[in-house]
Every structure is written in C-alpha cells, then in structure tokens.
Enzyme design. Structure first.
Site, short mmCIF file in Angstrom:
data_model
loop_
_atom_site.label_atom_id
_atom_site.label_comp_id
_atom_site.label_asym_id
_atom_site.label_seq_id
_atom_site.Cartn_x
_atom_site.Cartn_y
_atom_site.Cartn_z
N LYS A 11 -2.13 12.28 -12.43
CA LYS A 11 -2.63 10.99 -11.94
C LYS A 11 -4.17 11.00 -11.79
O LYS A 11 -4.80 12.06 -11.78
CB LYS A 11 -1.95 10.68 -10.60
CG LYS A 11 -0.43 10.41 -10.75
CD LYS A 11 0.16 9.92 -9.43
CE LYS A 11 1.64 9.57 -9.57
NZ LYS A 11 2.21 9.05 -8.31
N TYR A 51 5.55 0.94 -13.36
CA TYR A 51 6.17 1.11 -12.03
C TYR A 51 6.95 -0.14 -11.61
O TYR A 51 7.12 -0.40 -10.42
CB TYR A 51 5.11 1.43 -10.99
CG TYR A 51 4.71 2.90 -10.94
CD1 TYR A 51 5.65 3.88 -10.58
CD2 TYR A 51 3.43 3.33 -11.22
CE1 TYR A 51 5.30 5.23 -10.52
CE2 TYR A 51 3.07 4.69 -11.16
CZ TYR A 51 4.02 5.62 -10.81
OH TYR A 51 3.68 6.96 -10.74
N PHE A 59 3.89 -0.94 -1.13
CA PHE A 59 2.78 -0.14 -1.66
C PHE A 59 2.49 -0.42 -3.14
O PHE A 59 1.61 0.20 -3.74
CB PHE A 59 3.07 1.36 -1.47
CG PHE A 59 4.35 1.82 -2.12
CD1 PHE A 59 4.42 2.12 -3.46
CD2 PHE A 59 5.51 1.94 -1.35
CE1 PHE A 59 5.60 2.54 -4.05
CE2 PHE A 59 6.71 2.36 -1.94
CZ PHE A 59 6.75 2.65 -3.31
N ARG A 87 10.14 18.29 -11.29
CA ARG A 87 10.08 17.69 -9.95
C ARG A 87 9.97 18.77 -8.86
O ARG A 87 9.31 18.57 -7.85
CB ARG A 87 11.27 16.76 -9.73
CG ARG A 87 11.12 15.48 -10.57
CD ARG A 87 12.10 14.42 -10.20
NE ARG A 87 11.90 13.90 -8.85
CZ ARG A 87 11.07 12.89 -8.55
NH1 ARG A 87 10.36 12.31 -9.48
NH2 ARG A 87 10.96 12.47 -7.30
N THR A 93 7.31 13.55 -2.73
CA THR A 93 6.38 12.43 -2.90
C THR A 93 5.27 12.47 -1.85
O THR A 93 4.10 12.29 -2.16
CB THR A 93 7.16 11.09 -2.76
OG1 THR A 93 8.31 11.15 -3.59
CG2 THR A 93 6.31 9.90 -3.13
N ARG A 104 1.82 18.91 -5.49
CA ARG A 104 1.42 17.92 -4.50
C ARG A 104 0.94 18.57 -3.20
O ARG A 104 0.01 18.08 -2.56
CB ARG A 104 2.57 16.95 -4.26
CG ARG A 104 2.71 15.94 -5.41
CD ARG A 104 3.99 15.20 -5.39
NE ARG A 104 3.98 14.04 -6.28
CZ ARG A 104 5.04 13.29 -6.53
NH1 ARG A 104 6.20 13.58 -5.97
NH2 ARG A 104 4.97 12.27 -7.34
N ASN A 114 -1.12 11.18 -5.15
CA ASN A 114 -0.35 12.43 -5.05
C ASN A 114 -0.29 13.22 -6.35
O ASN A 114 0.65 13.97 -6.61
CB ASN A 114 1.04 12.17 -4.45
CG ASN A 114 1.88 11.24 -5.30
OD1 ASN A 114 1.42 10.77 -6.33
ND2 ASN A 114 3.11 10.98 -4.88
N HIS A 117 3.20 12.78 -11.54
CA HIS A 117 4.44 11.99 -11.66
C HIS A 117 5.40 12.76 -12.54
O HIS A 117 4.99 13.45 -13.48
CB HIS A 117 4.16 10.63 -12.31
CG HIS A 117 5.41 9.93 -12.75
ND1 HIS A 117 6.17 9.15 -11.90
CD2 HIS A 117 6.08 9.94 -13.95
CE1 HIS A 117 7.23 8.70 -12.56
NE2 HIS A 117 7.20 9.16 -13.80
N GLU A 128 10.72 6.38 -19.87
CA GLU A 128 9.30 6.63 -19.59
C GLU A 128 8.59 7.28 -20.78
O GLU A 128 7.43 6.98 -21.05
CB GLU A 128 9.17 7.51 -18.33
CG GLU A 128 9.62 6.77 -17.08
CD GLU A 128 9.43 7.57 -15.80
OE1 GLU A 128 9.53 6.96 -14.73
OE2 GLU A 128 9.17 8.80 -15.87
#
Ligand code: GDP
Length: 198
Positions: A11, A51, A59, A87, A93, A104, A114, A117, A128
């Site tokens: 990100k 998203y 948010f 993950r 998250t 993270r 964070n 993704h 995706e």
C-alpha cells in the site's frame, strides 16, 4: 496443500517509505514467489471499485483517499496455500492486534495505513488478480528448485547441466517433481562428492 495464486498489494504508506523490498523479502522468505508485479497509481474511483465491497462502511472514503494517495505495488504471489500464507505473513487488519513479526505489526502506521493487502479467499483472489492483471502478464513458470548445498559441491559443467534440467522440468508445486529432483540432486551429490576433496 495446493498451489494457489493470490493478489498482494503493497500500500501507499509502505511504498512511500521505501519498504517494498523489505516486504517482498518477508513474503519470499516464507516461500511465496512473485509471478506478476507492477507499480501503479490508482485514481480514487479505481480504488473505490477495487474496495466496492466496503462501499457502505464508514471508513470507505478514507480508504479510497489513502489508496489513491501514492503509488502502490500490485503483485500476484504463488505458492502452497498462498492465500492463507500471505494473510498470515501480513497479520491482522489492525496492526495493534497483529502478531509480532508480521508485515502489519512491523510496518503499519494505522488501521487505514496498514501497508499490505492480501486476498481472503480463492474466489476473491481470482477476482482481484483479474482486476489488475491480464493472463499474459502472469508468469506461468516458477524458479527452479534450489539445490543449495549440493549445488556448491558440484563441478561446474555438472552444476550447469543440473540447473538446465531443473529449469526445463520445473512444474510449479508438483510434489512428485520436487521429490524426483530432491532424489536426483542427492544422488549426484553422493556420486560426485567423494572425488571433490580439497
Ligand atoms: P483486510 O482484508 O485485512 O485488508 O481487511 P478488510 O478487507 O476488512 O478491509 C480493507 C481495508 O480497509 C483494511 O486493510 C484497512 O486498510 C481498511 N479498514 C478495515 N476496517 C477498518 C476500520 O475499522 N477502520 C479503518 N480506518 N480502516 C479500516
């Protein structure tokens, strides 16, 4: 365990802080391989459509603003159980709840910023990946199996022949081919090693 592909995003907060290399190293160390990658800048609309599932969440606007605030690195990772593994390496998250040593926990600045993704299911991964990549942009090949210790001991011509053979025969994630090459490289090591003394 099956070989999967998953979408990973580094990100804007992490790209901005030059953490791309460190994050990729964390993924590769755990056995994930990059089979497609590009650095892009999303518009706020494009971030919103990626998203879209969060459209109703409070948010959402902040998330789209953030995801379009600077370049991101989008990549397809491949490996055994890649979706879950990615993950795990990313962590929760909320960075405050993430396990020590996760991307993270180590790098994230906040719940929004964070750093990473990762797709959360095979269906999401397919959607995706095709959001960002065409089939042509995804490598249908992975690195040869590493022959580390054995390789060091092999004389030069033999080492090259073995490497060529491994490149030609590597079928990503196939268990039988991994066993075949492990046995092959061990056999060559045993045959050649006694004659390789100082
Ligand atoms: P992920 O799969 O762990 O990335 O989490 P989600 O798919 O639920 O959320 C997508 C992204 O939205 C997260 O990575 C965060 O950047 C952001 N996000 C999720 N939940 C919250 C929240 O409660 N507050 C804020 N500020 N951002 C959130």
């Amino acid at each position: 365990m099956s070989v999967e592909k998953t979408l990973s995003i580094i990100k804007p907060d992490a790209v901005k802080r030059d953490l791309t290399g460190k994050i990729i190293a964390m993924l590769e160390e755990k056995g994930l391989r990059v089979v497609a990658q590009k650095k892009i800048l999303l518009s706020k609309e494009q971030a919103g459509s990626f998203y879209a599932v969060h459209r109703e969440r409070p948010f959402f606007d902040e998330l789209c603003e953030f995801m379009s605030s600077g370049p991101i690195v989008v990549q397809v990772l491949q490996g055994n159980s890649a979706i879950e593994l990615n993950r795990e390496i990313m962590g929760a998250t909320n960075p405050e709840q993430a396990e020590a040593g996760t991307i993270r926990k180590v790098f994230a600045l906040s719940m929004t910023e964070n750093s990473a993704h990762g797709s959360d299911s095979p269906e999401t991964a397919r959607e995706e990946i095709s959001f960002f990549f065409s089939g042509l942009e995804i490598l249908q090949f992975c690195h040869p199996i590493r022959v580390s210790v054995n390789n060091t001991f092999l004389p030069f011509p033999l080492r090259n022949s073995l490497k060529t053979l491994l490149y030609k025969r590597c079928s990503c994630g196939s268990k039988s081919s991994s066993i075949f090459f492990a046995v092959l490289s061990s056999a060559i090591f045993i045959i050649t090693c006694p004659s390789m003394g100082p």
